[in-house]
Design a protein around this motif. Structure first.
Motif, PDB file in Angstrom:
ATOM      1  N   ASP A   1       0.836  -1.205   0.000  1.00 62.02           N
ATOM      2  CA  ASP A   1       0.000   0.000   0.000  1.00 62.02           C
ATOM      3  C   ASP A   1       0.870   1.253   0.000  1.00 62.02           C
ATOM      4  OD1 ASP A   1      -2.226  -1.617   0.060  1.00 62.02           O
ATOM      5  OD2 ASP A   1      -2.590  -1.362   2.215  1.00 62.02           O
ATOM      6  N   ARG A   2       1.938   1.227   0.774  1.00 61.22           N
ATOM      7  CA  ARG A   2       2.866   2.358   0.831  1.00 61.22           C
ATOM      8  C   ARG A   2       3.520   2.576  -0.537  1.00 61.22           C
ATOM      9  NH1 ARG A   2       4.257   7.159   2.295  1.00 61.22           N
ATOM     10  NH2 ARG A   2       6.443   7.428   2.776  1.00 61.22           N
ATOM     11  N   GLU A   3       3.882   1.463  -1.202  1.00 64.85           N
ATOM     12  CA  GLU A   3       4.476   1.577  -2.537  1.00 64.85           C
ATOM     13  C   GLU A   3       3.501   2.245  -3.504  1.00 64.85           C
ATOM     14  OE1 GLU A   3       6.327  -1.198  -6.123  1.00 64.85           O
ATOM     15  OE2 GLU A   3       5.309  -2.150  -4.437  1.00 64.85           O
ATOM     16  N   HIS A   4       2.254   1.842  -3.445  1.00 66.05           N
ATOM     17  CA  HIS A   4       1.237   2.423  -4.322  1.00 66.05           C
ATOM     18  C   HIS A   4       1.127   3.930  -4.067  1.00 66.05           C
ATOM     19  CE1 HIS A   4      -2.305   2.642  -6.808  1.00 66.05           C
ATOM     20  NE2 HIS A   4      -2.984   3.192  -5.808  1.00 66.05           N
ATOM     21  N   ALA A   5       1.094   4.322  -2.798  1.00 66.75           N
ATOM     22  CA  ALA A   5       0.990   5.747  -2.454  1.00 66.75           C
ATOM     23  C   ALA A   5       2.230   6.506  -2.927  1.00 66.75           C
ATOM     24  CB  ALA A   5       0.814   5.912  -0.945  1.00 66.75           C
ATOM     25  N   LEU A   6       3.402   5.900  -2.771  1.00 69.99           N
ATOM     26  CA  LEU A   6       4.634   6.558  -3.211  1.00 69.99           C
ATOM     27  C   LEU A   6       4.665   6.726  -4.727  1.00 69.99           C
ATOM     28  CD1 LEU A   6       7.290   4.870  -0.882  1.00 69.99           C
ATOM     29  CD2 LEU A   6       6.613   7.281  -0.880  1.00 69.99           C
ATOM     30  N   ARG A   7       4.177   5.716  -5.438  1.00 66.77           N
ATOM     31  CA  ARG A   7       4.145   5.817  -6.906  1.00 66.77           C
ATOM     32  C   ARG A   7       3.214   6.953  -7.348  1.00 66.77           C
ATOM     33  NH1 ARG A   7       7.233   2.291  -9.318  1.00 66.77           N
ATOM     34  NH2 ARG A   7       7.627   0.269  -8.378  1.00 66.77           N
ATOM     35  N   LYS A   8       2.069   7.080  -6.691  1.00 68.93           N
ATOM     36  CA  LYS A   8       1.156   8.178  -7.009  1.00 68.93           C
ATOM     37  C   LYS A   8       1.815   9.521  -6.719  1.00 68.93           C
ATOM     38  CE  LYS A   8      -3.187   8.034  -5.910  1.00 68.93           C
ATOM     39  NZ  LYS A   8      -4.475   7.827  -5.207  1.00 68.93           N
ATOM     40  N   GLU A   9       2.500   9.592  -5.584  1.00 69.59           N
ATOM     41  CA  GLU A   9       3.179  10.834  -5.211  1.00 69.59           C
ATOM     42  C   GLU A   9       4.283  11.172  -6.216  1.00 69.59           C
ATOM     43  OE1 GLU A   9       5.486  12.651  -1.275  1.00 69.59           O
ATOM     44  OE2 GLU A   9       4.711  10.606  -1.249  1.00 69.59           O
ATOM     45  N   MET A  10       5.029  10.156  -6.633  1.00 69.06           N
ATOM     46  CA  MET A  10       6.102  10.375  -7.596  1.00 69.06           C
ATOM     47  C   MET A  10       5.533  10.842  -8.936  1.00 69.06           C
ATOM     48  SD  MET A  10       9.189   7.848  -8.430  1.00 69.06           S
ATOM     49  CE  MET A  10       9.889   7.749 -10.042  1.00 69.06           C
ATOM     50  N   ASP A  11       4.449  10.227  -9.370  1.00 71.14           N
ATOM     51  CA  ASP A  11       3.804  10.657 -10.617  1.00 71.14           C
ATOM     52  C   ASP A  11       3.360  12.109 -10.527  1.00 71.14           C
ATOM     53  OD1 ASP A  11       4.203   8.169 -11.711  1.00 71.14           O
ATOM     54  OD2 ASP A  11       2.151   7.458 -11.358  1.00 71.14           O
ATOM     55  N   ARG A  12       2.827  12.478  -9.365  1.00 70.51           N
ATOM     56  CA  ARG A  12       2.373  13.852  -9.180  1.00 70.51           C
ATOM     57  C   ARG A  12       3.550  14.830  -9.272  1.00 70.51           C
ATOM     58  NH1 ARG A  12       0.188  13.335  -4.332  1.00 70.51           N
ATOM     59  NH2 ARG A  12       1.829  14.442  -3.220  1.00 70.51           N
TER      60      ARG A  12
ATOM     61  N   ALA B   1      10.700  14.323  -6.546  1.00 73.39           N
ATOM     62  CA  ALA B   1      10.487  13.045  -7.238  1.00 73.39           C
ATOM     63  C   ALA B   1      11.673  12.111  -6.989  1.00 73.39           C
ATOM     64  CB  ALA B   1      10.292  13.271  -8.734  1.00 73.39           C
ATOM     65  N   THR B   2      12.869  12.673  -6.953  1.00 72.60           N
ATOM     66  CA  THR B   2      14.063  11.856  -6.683  1.00 72.60           C
ATOM     67  C   THR B   2      14.022  11.308  -5.262  1.00 72.60           C
ATOM     68  OG1 THR B   2      15.331  13.190  -8.237  1.00 72.60           O
ATOM     69  CG2 THR B   2      16.585  11.892  -6.660  1.00 72.60           C
ATOM     70  N   ALA B   3      13.593  12.138  -4.300  1.00 75.16           N
ATOM     71  CA  ALA B   3      13.477  11.678  -2.909  1.00 75.16           C
ATOM     72  C   ALA B   3      12.454  10.553  -2.800  1.00 75.16           C
ATOM     73  CB  ALA B   3      13.105  12.841  -1.999  1.00 75.16           C
ATOM     74  N   VAL B   4      11.348  10.701  -3.493  1.00 76.83           N
ATOM     75  CA  VAL B   4      10.320   9.652  -3.478  1.00 76.83           C
ATOM     76  C   VAL B   4      10.850   8.388  -4.149  1.00 76.83           C
ATOM     77  CG1 VAL B   4       8.023   9.016  -4.325  1.00 76.83           C
ATOM     78  CG2 VAL B   4       8.404  11.267  -3.322  1.00 76.83           C
ATOM     79  N   SER B   5      11.653   8.556  -5.176  1.00 75.58           N
ATOM     80  CA  SER B   5      12.249   7.411  -5.862  1.00 75.58           C
ATOM     81  C   SER B   5      13.138   6.626  -4.893  1.00 75.58           C
ATOM     82  CB  SER B   5      13.060   7.888  -7.064  1.00 75.58           C
ATOM     83  OG  SER B   5      13.712   6.807  -7.671  1.00 75.58           O
ATOM     84  N   LYS B   6      13.876   7.328  -4.041  1.00 76.13           N
ATOM     85  CA  LYS B   6      14.711   6.664  -3.033  1.00 76.13           C
ATOM     86  C   LYS B   6      13.833   5.916  -2.034  1.00 76.13           C
ATOM     87  CE  LYS B   6      18.236   7.448   0.496  1.00 76.13           C
ATOM     88  NZ  LYS B   6      17.773   6.301   1.208  1.00 76.13           N
ATOM     89  N   LYS B   7      12.727   6.551  -1.631  1.00 76.76           N
ATOM     90  CA  LYS B   7      11.798   5.886  -0.722  1.00 76.76           C
ATOM     91  C   LYS B   7      11.224   4.626  -1.362  1.00 76.76           C
ATOM     92  CE  LYS B   7      10.331  10.025   1.773  1.00 76.76           C
ATOM     93  NZ  LYS B   7       9.202  10.926   2.062  1.00 76.76           N
TER      94      LYS B   7
END
Length: 149
Positions: free
Chosen positions: A16-27, A76-82
């Motif tokens: 679920d966290r991965e899904h949320a991070l992917r949405k955040e990264m896309d944004r 986006a780079t920070a989210v990519s690391k997460k």
């Protein structure tokens, strides 16, 4: 509650966290792309501007858009690391889940084997008690009594 259930719940939480991070990264990537487009548009407008003050205004707007694009790209780079950390955590949880399932299966196998052994022992005992046993007792013949007068 078995340990494997805990690992499954943790793994679901990580997904679920991965899904949320992917949405955040896309944004963030979308916002960076929009800001980059705005930067290019302002630069083009600055080049077409007829007066220096208008060109300067467009260049200032272009610089703000560039800074915004860089900021969004950094986010986006920070989210990519997460996301990478999350992927590593998921791999570890899967490995822990496999280990827990294996140990639970081994425990269940041991319990089944113990129950089978007890059932076999019980069946042997019932069979032993069901078969008649004859015990022969050797009795000495009685000796004649001595007469006393």
């Amino acid at each position: 509650m078995p340990l494997s259930d805990t690992y499954r719940r943790d793994l679901d939480r990580l997904r679920d966290r991965e899904h949320a991070l992917r949405k955040e990264m896309d944004r963030y990537e979308s916002a960076a792309a929009k800001a980059d487009e705005e930067y290019r548009r302002h630069l083009a407008s600055a080049q077409r501007a007829s007066s220096a003050s208008t060109a300067k205004t467009y260049l200032n707007s272009a610089e703000r858009a560039r800074k915004k694009a860089l900021g969004e790209a950094a986010k986006a780079t920070a989210v990519s690391k997460k996301l990478a950390d999350n992927s590593r955590d998921q791999t570890n949880k899967r490995r822990q889940l496999e280990g827990a399932l294996k140990s639970e299966q081994q425990a269940a196998d041991r319990e089944t084997e113990k129950r089978r052994r007890m059932e076999k022992d019980h069946a042997r005992e019932v069979a032993r008690l069901a078969t008649p046993t004859v015990h022969y007792v050797h009795i000495k013949p009685a000796e004649p009594e001595k007469l006393r007068v």
